[in-house]
Design an enzyme around this catalytic site. Structure first.
Site, PDB file in Angstrom:
ATOM      1  N   ASN A  64      24.513  -4.904  62.931  1.00 46.17           N
ATOM      2  CA  ASN A  64      23.606  -3.949  63.563  1.00 46.17           C
ATOM      3  C   ASN A  64      22.692  -4.683  64.538  1.00 46.17           C
ATOM      4  O   ASN A  64      22.214  -5.777  64.244  1.00 46.17           O
ATOM      5  CB  ASN A  64      22.787  -3.230  62.487  1.00 46.17           C
ATOM      6  CG  ASN A  64      23.663  -2.441  61.538  1.00 46.17           C
ATOM      7  OD1 ASN A  64      24.681  -1.894  61.930  1.00 46.17           O
ATOM      8  ND2 ASN A  64      23.280  -2.409  60.259  1.00 46.17           N
ATOM      9  N   VAL A  69      16.610  -6.505  59.550  1.00 39.96           N
ATOM     10  CA  VAL A  69      16.237  -7.920  59.416  1.00 39.96           C
ATOM     11  C   VAL A  69      16.630  -8.611  60.718  1.00 39.96           C
ATOM     12  O   VAL A  69      17.813  -8.636  61.091  1.00 39.96           O
ATOM     13  CB  VAL A  69      16.950  -8.581  58.217  1.00 39.96           C
ATOM     14  CG1 VAL A  69      16.592 -10.067  58.155  1.00 39.96           C
ATOM     15  CG2 VAL A  69      16.566  -7.888  56.911  1.00 39.96           C
ATOM     16  N   ARG A 114      24.977 -11.852  48.412  1.00 37.09           N
ATOM     17  CA  ARG A 114      25.159 -10.431  48.091  1.00 37.09           C
ATOM     18  C   ARG A 114      23.973  -9.642  48.638  1.00 37.09           C
ATOM     19  O   ARG A 114      22.825 -10.065  48.508  1.00 37.09           O
ATOM     20  CB  ARG A 114      25.254 -10.222  46.587  1.00 37.09           C
ATOM     21  CG  ARG A 114      26.526 -10.756  46.012  1.00 37.09           C
ATOM     22  CD  ARG A 114      27.085  -9.885  44.897  1.00 37.09           C
ATOM     23  NE  ARG A 114      28.192 -10.592  44.265  1.00 37.09           N
ATOM     24  CZ  ARG A 114      29.460 -10.486  44.633  1.00 37.09           C
ATOM     25  NH1 ARG A 114      29.809  -9.699  45.642  1.00 37.09           N
ATOM     26  NH2 ARG A 114      30.409 -11.179  44.021  1.00 37.09           N
ATOM     27  N   ASP A 115      24.279  -8.488  49.248  1.00 32.00           N
ATOM     28  CA  ASP A 115      23.206  -7.624  49.718  1.00 32.00           C
ATOM     29  C   ASP A 115      22.415  -7.114  48.525  1.00 32.00           C
ATOM     30  O   ASP A 115      22.992  -6.724  47.513  1.00 32.00           O
ATOM     31  CB  ASP A 115      23.791  -6.461  50.532  1.00 32.00           C
ATOM     32  CG  ASP A 115      22.750  -5.767  51.382  1.00 32.00           C
ATOM     33  OD1 ASP A 115      22.823  -5.875  52.617  1.00 32.00           O
ATOM     34  OD2 ASP A 115      21.843  -5.128  50.804  1.00 32.00           O
ATOM     35  N   ILE A 116      21.094  -7.104  48.676  1.00 31.34           N
ATOM     36  CA  ILE A 116      20.229  -6.718  47.559  1.00 31.34           C
ATOM     37  C   ILE A 116      20.305  -5.215  47.284  1.00 31.34           C
ATOM     38  O   ILE A 116      19.966  -4.758  46.179  1.00 31.34           O
ATOM     39  CB  ILE A 116      18.769  -7.156  47.843  1.00 31.34           C
ATOM     40  CG1 ILE A 116      17.968  -7.293  46.565  1.00 31.34           C
ATOM     41  CG2 ILE A 116      18.083  -6.227  48.836  1.00 31.34           C
ATOM     42  CD1 ILE A 116      16.650  -8.021  46.741  1.00 31.34           C
ATOM     43  N   HIS A 169      23.234 -11.253  61.263  1.00 29.61           N
ATOM     44  CA  HIS A 169      24.043 -11.229  60.040  1.00 29.61           C
ATOM     45  C   HIS A 169      25.180 -10.255  60.234  1.00 29.61           C
ATOM     46  O   HIS A 169      25.075  -9.292  60.993  1.00 29.61           O
ATOM     47  CB  HIS A 169      23.213 -10.861  58.808  1.00 29.61           C
ATOM     48  CG  HIS A 169      22.403  -9.610  58.967  1.00 29.61           C
ATOM     49  ND1 HIS A 169      21.233  -9.581  59.688  1.00 29.61           N
ATOM     50  CD2 HIS A 169      22.594  -8.353  58.515  1.00 29.61           C
ATOM     51  CE1 HIS A 169      20.741  -8.355  59.668  1.00 29.61           C
ATOM     52  NE2 HIS A 169      21.554  -7.580  58.966  1.00 29.61           N
ATOM     53  N   HIS A 222      27.620  -7.734  58.045  1.00 27.28           N
ATOM     54  CA  HIS A 222      27.877  -7.082  56.759  1.00 27.28           C
ATOM     55  C   HIS A 222      29.382  -7.126  56.493  1.00 27.28           C
ATOM     56  O   HIS A 222      30.188  -6.752  57.355  1.00 27.28           O
ATOM     57  CB  HIS A 222      27.467  -5.605  56.806  1.00 27.28           C
ATOM     58  CG  HIS A 222      25.995  -5.375  57.013  1.00 27.28           C
ATOM     59  ND1 HIS A 222      25.141  -5.051  55.981  1.00 27.28           N
ATOM     60  CD2 HIS A 222      25.231  -5.407  58.131  1.00 27.28           C
ATOM     61  CE1 HIS A 222      23.917  -4.893  56.461  1.00 27.28           C
ATOM     62  NE2 HIS A 222      23.947  -5.095  57.771  1.00 27.28           N
TER      63      HIS A 222
HETATM   64  P1  AMP Z   1      20.402  -4.653  58.633  1.00 30.25           P
HETATM   65  O1  AMP Z   1      19.714  -3.383  58.223  1.00 30.25           O
HETATM   66  O2  AMP Z   1      21.701  -4.470  59.326  1.00 30.25           O
HETATM   67  O3  AMP Z   1      19.444  -5.553  59.407  1.00 30.25           O
HETATM   68  O4  AMP Z   1      20.777  -5.393  57.289  1.00 30.25           O
HETATM   69  C1  AMP Z   1      19.824  -6.018  56.487  1.00 30.25           C
HETATM   70  C2  AMP Z   1      20.380  -6.025  55.087  1.00 30.25           C
HETATM   71  O5  AMP Z   1      19.654  -6.981  54.344  1.00 30.25           O
HETATM   72  C3  AMP Z   1      20.245  -4.686  54.349  1.00 30.25           C
HETATM   73  O6  AMP Z   1      21.539  -4.225  53.973  1.00 30.25           O
HETATM   74  C4  AMP Z   1      19.370  -5.032  53.144  1.00 30.25           C
HETATM   75  O7  AMP Z   1      19.746  -4.338  51.969  1.00 30.25           O
HETATM   76  C5  AMP Z   1      19.565  -6.524  53.014  1.00 30.25           C
HETATM   77  N1  AMP Z   1      18.489  -7.259  52.386  1.00 30.25           N
HETATM   78  C6  AMP Z   1      17.163  -7.094  52.577  1.00 30.25           C
HETATM   79  N2  AMP Z   1      16.469  -7.970  51.838  1.00 30.25           N
HETATM   80  C7  AMP Z   1      17.386  -8.715  51.165  1.00 30.25           C
HETATM   81  C8  AMP Z   1      17.293  -9.796  50.221  1.00 30.25           C
HETATM   82  N3  AMP Z   1      16.112 -10.294  49.823  1.00 30.25           N
HETATM   83  N4  AMP Z   1      18.443 -10.311  49.717  1.00 30.25           N
HETATM   84  C9  AMP Z   1      19.651  -9.802  50.111  1.00 30.25           C
HETATM   85  N5  AMP Z   1      19.790  -8.804  51.001  1.00 30.25           N
HETATM   86  C10 AMP Z   1      18.680  -8.264  51.513  1.00 30.25           C
END
Ligand code: AMP
Ligand code: ZN
Length: 115
Positions: free
Chosen positions: A88, A97, A30-32, A101, A103
């Site tokens: 992205n 990140v 799950r996204d945080i 990944h 979404h």
């Molecule tokens: P992006 O901005 O497309 O690289 O997506 C990175 C996603 O990772 C964002 O939607 C963040 O909310 C999510 N995220 C960052 N840290 C964590 C974490 N520790 N656990 C779960 N999701 C995270």
């Protein structure tokens, strides 16, 4: 594995996350900071920086990521209404990140094109 990579650390269980699925190649968490009622991240265990680094060799891995996304969409109850898959890439793509990944977002309608 890059020791400072957040998603490598989550995949290795060195960083907590709400895991919904995992196998030898893929994890789903799950996204945080969810931007939709359902917001899940599909992540390959192997470090790949972004879609920019994909080649034909990753075809089976991508198939796995999309198939897991479809299974989770069904189990989360968002399959029938539809959902958004997005990856992205880079600074202007909105990537924060640097580990590939996808979404999986659902539970509401989305605009097109995204902002
Ligand atoms: P992006 O901005 O497309 O690289 O997506 C990175 C996603 O990772 C964002 O939607 C963040 O909310 C999510 N995220 C960052 N840290 C964590 C974490 N520790 N656990 C779960 N999701 C995270
Ligand atoms: Zn990584």
């Amino acid at each position: 594995m890059p020791t400072n990579c957040l998603f490598c650390r989550i995949a290795a269980n060195e960083q907590p996350a709400t895991r919904l699925y995992e196998d030898d190649d893929v994890i789903a968490i799950r996204d945080i900071a969810p931007r939709a009622p359902t917001h899940i991240l599909l992540i390959p265990r192997r470090h790949i920086a972004s879609a920019l680094d994909l080649t034909d060799a990753e075809g089976p891995l991508l198939g796995r990521l999309f198939a897991v996304a479809a299974d989770l969409a069904r189990s989360e109850g968002i399959a029938d209404d539809g959902y958004r898959l997005a990856s992205n890439v880079g600074r202007w793509g909105g990537q924060t990140v640097d580990h590939l990944h996808i979404h999986l977002m659902g539970g509401r309608a989305f605009e097109w094109p995204p902002g």
